[in-house]
Design a protein around this motif. Structure first.
Motif, short mmCIF file in Angstrom:
data_model
loop_
_atom_site.label_atom_id
_atom_site.label_comp_id
_atom_site.label_asym_id
_atom_site.label_seq_id
_atom_site.Cartn_x
_atom_site.Cartn_y
_atom_site.Cartn_z
N UNK A 160 0.83 -1.21 0.00
CA UNK A 160 0.00 0.00 0.00
C UNK A 160 0.87 1.25 0.00
N UNK A 161 1.96 1.19 0.73
CA UNK A 161 2.86 2.34 0.75
C UNK A 161 3.39 2.64 -0.64
N UNK A 162 3.80 1.59 -1.37
CA UNK A 162 4.33 1.77 -2.71
C UNK A 162 3.29 2.38 -3.64
N UNK A 163 2.05 1.89 -3.57
CA UNK A 163 0.99 2.42 -4.43
C UNK A 163 0.74 3.90 -4.15
N UNK A 164 0.76 4.27 -2.87
CA UNK A 164 0.51 5.66 -2.51
C UNK A 164 1.67 6.56 -2.91
N UNK A 165 2.90 6.07 -2.77
CA UNK A 165 4.05 6.86 -3.20
C UNK A 165 4.03 7.07 -4.73
N UNK A 166 3.64 6.04 -5.45
CA UNK A 166 3.53 6.17 -6.90
C UNK A 166 2.45 7.20 -7.26
N UNK A 167 1.33 7.14 -6.56
CA UNK A 167 0.26 8.11 -6.80
C UNK A 167 0.75 9.53 -6.53
N UNK A 168 1.47 9.69 -5.43
CA UNK A 168 1.99 11.02 -5.08
C UNK A 168 3.02 11.50 -6.10
N UNK A 169 3.83 10.58 -6.63
CA UNK A 169 4.90 10.97 -7.54
C UNK A 169 4.38 11.58 -8.83
N UNK A 170 3.12 11.29 -9.17
CA UNK A 170 2.53 11.81 -10.41
C UNK A 170 2.01 13.24 -10.26
N UNK A 197 8.55 -3.31 -14.23
CA UNK A 197 7.35 -3.09 -15.03
C UNK A 197 6.58 -1.86 -14.56
N UNK A 198 6.54 -1.66 -13.24
CA UNK A 198 5.83 -0.51 -12.68
C UNK A 198 6.46 0.80 -13.15
N UNK A 199 7.79 0.87 -13.08
CA UNK A 199 8.47 2.10 -13.50
C UNK A 199 8.38 2.32 -15.00
N UNK A 200 8.44 1.25 -15.77
CA UNK A 200 8.31 1.39 -17.22
C UNK A 200 6.93 1.93 -17.60
N UNK A 201 5.90 1.47 -16.88
CA UNK A 201 4.56 1.99 -17.13
C UNK A 201 4.46 3.45 -16.74
N UNK A 202 5.13 3.81 -15.65
CA UNK A 202 5.10 5.20 -15.18
C UNK A 202 5.77 6.13 -16.19
N UNK A 203 6.81 5.64 -16.86
CA UNK A 203 7.51 6.46 -17.85
C UNK A 203 6.64 6.82 -19.05
N UNK A 204 5.59 6.04 -19.27
CA UNK A 204 4.69 6.33 -20.40
C UNK A 204 3.72 7.46 -20.09
N UNK A 205 3.74 7.94 -18.85
CA UNK A 205 2.86 9.03 -18.46
C UNK A 205 3.58 10.37 -18.64
N UNK A 206 2.81 11.43 -18.54
CA UNK A 206 3.36 12.78 -18.70
C UNK A 206 3.95 13.25 -17.38
N UNK A 207 5.21 12.92 -17.16
CA UNK A 207 5.87 13.24 -15.90
C UNK A 207 6.74 14.49 -16.04
N UNK A 208 6.99 15.18 -14.94
CA UNK A 208 7.98 16.27 -14.97
C UNK A 208 9.33 15.70 -15.41
N UNK A 209 10.06 16.45 -16.20
CA UNK A 209 11.31 15.95 -16.78
C UNK A 209 12.30 15.51 -15.71
N UNK A 210 12.39 16.26 -14.61
CA UNK A 210 13.34 15.91 -13.55
C UNK A 210 13.01 14.55 -12.96
N UNK A 211 11.73 14.27 -12.79
CA UNK A 211 11.31 12.97 -12.28
C UNK A 211 11.58 11.88 -13.30
N UNK A 212 11.27 12.17 -14.57
CA UNK A 212 11.47 11.17 -15.63
C UNK A 212 12.93 10.78 -15.77
N UNK A 213 13.84 11.73 -15.60
CA UNK A 213 15.28 11.44 -15.70
C UNK A 213 15.69 10.43 -14.63
#
Length: 283
Positions: A160-170, A197-213
């Motif tokens: 649950x912590x991981x899911x919430x951190x991922x949600x916050x990171x977006x 796989x989780x991070x690869x899926x996240x990279x397909x989203x519109x993320x801030x460039x600093x986070x994407x790097x």
């Protein structure tokens, strides 16, 4: 004109009565501050009718009053836990009243989340306020971030912590390290392949460039780690634990030593973990 002034007078009486709770007496005997305040503060359905369009002002007044009361209690406790059931019940009642009068007031959600989780030793109750904040303020990363921190530190629920951190990171203004933290927890909970796989899926989203790097760097390292883990498992089944990763290259389980995002070859620690030297991390 008289009707307007009458309404203002009624409002003033209601607010004054609420604020007077700290010093009220009953039958000549002094009550506890919280009991007196609760006796004189009307429930939200009634109090709403006394605000006459000034709910935010009343909510703010109750907020200041609650903080002043809590501060006084904290001073008296001198660092001890704020876990008295009556005081916690009183705090919950006040917070609920403040939020009901002004749902867009963000501070009480955060305050209640951390207070009940740590001082009150009721992490699920604290998380419930933070999750309400997630729904009420969908673009504010702090609510998902703090809820994830409570799941991680107090409930040891990495999933649950991981899911919430991922949600916050977006979300806007989120710290860039959140996606990496989520990845670490996901890997610990479900393995390197799932984290990758989780991070690869996240990279397909519109993320801030600093986070994407940072995420791209972590993906590069996780790919190398995953390749090495598979080779290690195969080697161990036949030969047992290797002395170093060079043994996997010599025996053909790896064509060459995989490198991390910094370009440094992965290493094997004495504890059998894979070390990304360039990122100063063990996997």
């Amino acid at each position: 004109m008289l009707g307007v002034w009458a309404k203002r007078l009624v409002s003033l009486v209601a607010l004054t009565a609420s604020a007077a709770g700290a010093v009220a007496t009953e039958g000549g005997l002094r009550q506890s501050r919280e009991a007196a305040q609760e006796r004189l503060t009307p429930p939200a359905p009634i109090l709403r009718h006394f605000t006459f369009g000034h709910r935010r002002g009343v909510s703010a007044l109750l907020w200041v009053q609650t903080l002043a009361w809590y501060g006084g209690e904290a001073i008296k406790l001198q660092g001890k836990q704020f876990a008295d059931p009556d005081k916690l019940r009183h705090t919950k009642r006040q917070i609920d009243l403040i939020i009901e009068l002004d749902p867009q007031f963000s501070d009480p959600y955060l305050f209640a989340g951390m207070l009940f989780a740590y001082d009150g030793k009721a992490p699920l109750l604290g998380i419930s306020y933070l999750e309400k904040g997630v729904e009420q303020f969908p673009d504010n990363y702090r609510f998902a971030f703090y809820a994830g921190a409570l799941y991680m530190h107090l409930l040891r629920d990495d999933a649950k912590a991981s899911d919430l951190f991922l949600k916050a990171s977006r979300l806007p203004e989120a710290p860039v390290y959140l996606a990496g933290l989520a990845s670490d927890l996901k890997r610990r909970e479900s393995g390197t392949e799932t984290a990758l796989q989780t991070l690869q899926a996240l990279l397909r989203e519109n993320l801030p460039e600093e986070t994407a790097v940072l995420i791209r760097a972590e993906v590069t390292t996780l790919r190398a780690v995953y390749e090495t883990e598979k080779a290690l498992d195969a080697y161990k089944r036949r030969f047992g634990p290797p002395a170093s990763l060079e043994d996997l290259v010599k025996t053909g389980y790896l064509n060459q030593l995989p490198v991390d995002a910094a370009g440094d070859p992965l290493q094997l620690t004495a504890e059998g973990k894979i070390r990304a030297r360039g990122q100063a991390r063990d996997y």
